[in-house]
Design a protein around this motif. Structure first.
Motif, short mmCIF file in Angstrom:
data_model
loop_
_atom_site.label_atom_id
_atom_site.label_comp_id
_atom_site.label_asym_id
_atom_site.label_seq_id
_atom_site.Cartn_x
_atom_site.Cartn_y
_atom_site.Cartn_z
N ALA A 194 -7.17 1.88 5.89
CA ALA A 194 -8.46 1.79 6.58
C ALA A 194 -9.37 0.78 5.88
O ALA A 194 -10.04 -0.02 6.54
CB ALA A 194 -9.13 3.16 6.64
N LEU A 195 -9.38 0.79 4.56
CA LEU A 195 -10.19 -0.18 3.83
C LEU A 195 -9.68 -1.60 4.02
O LEU A 195 -10.46 -2.55 4.09
CB LEU A 195 -10.22 0.17 2.33
N TYR A 196 -8.37 -1.77 4.11
CA TYR A 196 -7.80 -3.08 4.37
C TYR A 196 -8.22 -3.57 5.76
O TYR A 196 -8.61 -4.72 5.93
CB TYR A 196 -6.27 -3.04 4.26
N GLY A 197 -8.16 -2.68 6.74
CA GLY A 197 -8.62 -3.04 8.08
C GLY A 197 -10.10 -3.37 8.11
O GLY A 197 -10.53 -4.30 8.80
N LEU A 198 -10.89 -2.63 7.35
CA LEU A 198 -12.32 -2.91 7.26
C LEU A 198 -12.57 -4.27 6.62
O LEU A 198 -13.46 -5.01 7.04
CB LEU A 198 -13.02 -1.81 6.46
N SER A 199 -11.78 -4.63 5.62
CA SER A 199 -11.95 -5.94 4.99
C SER A 199 -11.59 -7.06 5.96
O SER A 199 -12.22 -8.12 5.95
CB SER A 199 -11.12 -6.04 3.72
N ILE A 200 -10.61 -6.84 6.83
CA ILE A 200 -10.27 -7.83 7.86
C ILE A 200 -11.45 -8.00 8.81
O ILE A 200 -11.83 -9.12 9.16
CB ILE A 200 -9.00 -7.41 8.62
N ILE A 243 0.83 -1.21 0.00
CA ILE A 243 0.00 0.00 0.00
C ILE A 243 0.86 1.25 0.00
O ILE A 243 0.58 2.22 -0.73
CB ILE A 243 -0.98 -0.02 1.19
N LEU A 244 1.94 1.26 0.78
CA LEU A 244 2.82 2.43 0.81
C LEU A 244 3.55 2.62 -0.52
O LEU A 244 3.72 3.75 -0.99
CB LEU A 244 3.82 2.32 1.96
N ILE A 245 3.96 1.54 -1.16
CA ILE A 245 4.59 1.64 -2.47
C ILE A 245 3.59 2.15 -3.50
O ILE A 245 3.91 3.02 -4.32
CB ILE A 245 5.20 0.29 -2.88
N LEU A 246 2.38 1.62 -3.44
CA LEU A 246 1.34 2.05 -4.37
C LEU A 246 1.01 3.53 -4.18
O LEU A 246 0.83 4.27 -5.14
CB LEU A 246 0.09 1.20 -4.18
N ALA A 247 0.96 3.98 -2.94
CA ALA A 247 0.69 5.40 -2.66
C ALA A 247 1.83 6.27 -3.17
O ALA A 247 1.59 7.37 -3.68
CB ALA A 247 0.49 5.61 -1.17
N ALA A 248 3.07 5.79 -3.07
CA ALA A 248 4.21 6.56 -3.57
C ALA A 248 4.16 6.68 -5.09
O ALA A 248 4.51 7.71 -5.66
CB ALA A 248 5.51 5.90 -3.14
N MET A 270 -2.57 9.52 1.06
CA MET A 270 -3.10 8.58 0.07
C MET A 270 -3.16 7.17 0.66
O MET A 270 -4.10 6.42 0.38
CB MET A 270 -2.19 8.59 -1.16
N ALA A 271 -2.20 6.79 1.46
CA ALA A 271 -2.14 5.44 2.02
C ALA A 271 -3.14 5.25 3.16
O ALA A 271 -3.59 4.13 3.40
CB ALA A 271 -0.74 5.13 2.51
N GLY A 272 -3.50 6.31 3.86
CA GLY A 272 -4.40 6.21 5.01
C GLY A 272 -5.73 5.55 4.69
O GLY A 272 -6.11 4.57 5.35
N PRO A 273 -6.46 6.05 3.71
CA PRO A 273 -7.74 5.41 3.37
C PRO A 273 -7.59 3.98 2.86
O PRO A 273 -8.43 3.13 3.14
CB PRO A 273 -8.32 6.31 2.28
#
Length: 58
Positions: free
Chosen positions: A38-44, A13-18, A32-35
């Motif tokens: 958050a979506l990854y945590g929501l999917s968990i 996610i951090l590489i993708l945001a960069a 950019m990485a924050g949301p």
């Protein structure tokens, strides 16, 4: 599986945001990485809730 691979997901996610941000500013990359995190945590959470319900039925 999502929790077990959390560290790899954060890295991706951090590489993708960069890559997706136009400026090399780390603040914009974190914004950019924050949301996405958050979506990854929501999917968990969703997988845990529905996974537990399916296991109870079996």
């Amino acid at each position: 599986m999502l929790i077990r691979n959390f560290k790899y997901a954060v890295l991706i996610i951090l590489i993708l945001a960069a890559v997706l941000t136009a400026s090399p500013d780390p603040v914009n990359q974190l914004i950019m990485a924050g949301p996405m995190l958050a979506l990854y945590g929501l999917s968990i959470l969703i997988a845990w809730l529905f996974g537990t319900a399916n296991q109870k039925e079996d």
